[in-house]
Design a protein around this motif. Structure first.
Motif, mmCIF file in Angstrom:
data_model
loop_
_atom_site.group_PDB
_atom_site.id
_atom_site.type_symbol
_atom_site.label_atom_id
_atom_site.label_comp_id
_atom_site.label_asym_id
_atom_site.label_seq_id
_atom_site.Cartn_x
_atom_site.Cartn_y
_atom_site.Cartn_z
ATOM 1 N N UNK A 150 0.835 -1.207 0.000
ATOM 2 C CA UNK A 150 0.000 0.000 0.000
ATOM 3 C C UNK A 150 0.872 1.259 0.000
ATOM 4 N N UNK A 151 0.671 2.091 -1.011
ATOM 5 C CA UNK A 151 1.441 3.326 -1.152
ATOM 6 C C UNK A 151 0.558 4.565 -1.157
ATOM 7 N N UNK A 152 -0.675 4.436 -1.621
ATOM 8 C CA UNK A 152 -1.575 5.578 -1.697
ATOM 9 C C UNK A 152 -2.849 5.263 -0.940
ATOM 10 N N UNK A 153 -3.167 6.104 0.039
ATOM 11 C CA UNK A 153 -4.371 5.958 0.857
ATOM 12 C C UNK A 153 -4.999 7.334 0.989
ATOM 13 N N UNK A 154 -6.287 7.453 0.607
ATOM 14 C CA UNK A 154 -6.956 8.749 0.739
ATOM 15 C C UNK A 154 -7.950 8.683 1.899
ATOM 16 N N UNK A 155 -7.909 9.699 2.754
ATOM 17 C CA UNK A 155 -8.780 9.765 3.927
ATOM 18 C C UNK A 155 -9.401 11.155 4.106
ATOM 19 N N UNK A 156 -9.238 12.044 3.142
ATOM 20 C CA UNK A 156 -9.760 13.394 3.306
ATOM 21 C C UNK A 156 -11.296 13.376 3.296
ATOM 22 N N UNK A 157 -11.886 14.378 3.928
ATOM 23 C CA UNK A 157 -13.339 14.478 3.954
ATOM 24 C C UNK A 157 -13.990 13.595 4.997
ATOM 25 N N UNK A 158 -13.206 13.050 5.916
ATOM 26 C CA UNK A 158 -13.760 12.223 6.989
ATOM 27 C C UNK A 158 -13.783 13.053 8.260
ATOM 28 N N UNK A 159 -14.925 13.094 8.920
ATOM 29 C CA UNK A 159 -15.048 13.807 10.188
ATOM 30 C C UNK A 159 -14.724 12.832 11.319
ATOM 31 N N UNK A 160 -13.478 12.875 11.791
ATOM 32 C CA UNK A 160 -13.027 11.941 12.820
ATOM 33 C C UNK A 160 -13.658 12.272 14.154
#
Length: 140
Positions: free
Chosen positions: A128-138
């Motif tokens: 795994x090299x690319x992981x997108x997590x933007x737009x998540x309200x943690x």
């Protein structure tokens, strides 16, 4: 005699914007135009291999049926290198994602993940090299 190899990449299987509630629902749907299903891959002389599946912009809540769904859709599930689950309703990750050791890209942005601890289990995906997590309200 000719030697057939599986070295050509097919277009991604695209199940985006299909109103899927579960991954199993994709078994009842036709992917968007330009993508190939397993039965086409099994035809004599077909050498392209599916390495990417798009499930973005649906209403998927969980990934528990990921492995059986992908296995039903593609000839070589271990060749999957890219999964797109962006803009769904996924609130937890499970170990099913670890069954794709060659995955290099995983889109999870725009989901409902509750904690960064959920993301820690992805460290078990060696490529795994690319992981997108933007737009998540943690949640705190």
């Amino acid at each position: 005699m000719s030697i057939k190899t599986l070295n050509n990449m097919a277009p991604p299987l695209d199940f985006s914007f299909k109103n899927l509630a579960t991954l199993t629902d994709s078994l009842e749907e036709e992917p968007r135009k330009g993508t190939k299903l397993k039965d086409v891959e099994l035809q004599e002389g077909y050498t392209d291999i599916v390495t990417a599946v798009r499930y973005n912009n649906n209403s998927i809540h969980e990934l528990g049926d990921l492995v059986p769904s992908i296995t039903s859709l593609v000839v070589n599930p271990t060749a999957i290198s890219w999964l797109d689950f962006s803009f769904n309703d996924i609130n937890a990750l499970d170990d099913s994602l670890l069954q794709f050791p060659n995955m290099t890209t995983l889109y999870l942005h725009g989901n409902q993940l509750m904690s960064l601890n959920e993301v820690k289990r992805l460290s078990g995906i060696p490529c795994l090299r690319t992981l997108t997590l933007h737009g998540i309200l943690w949640k705190p």
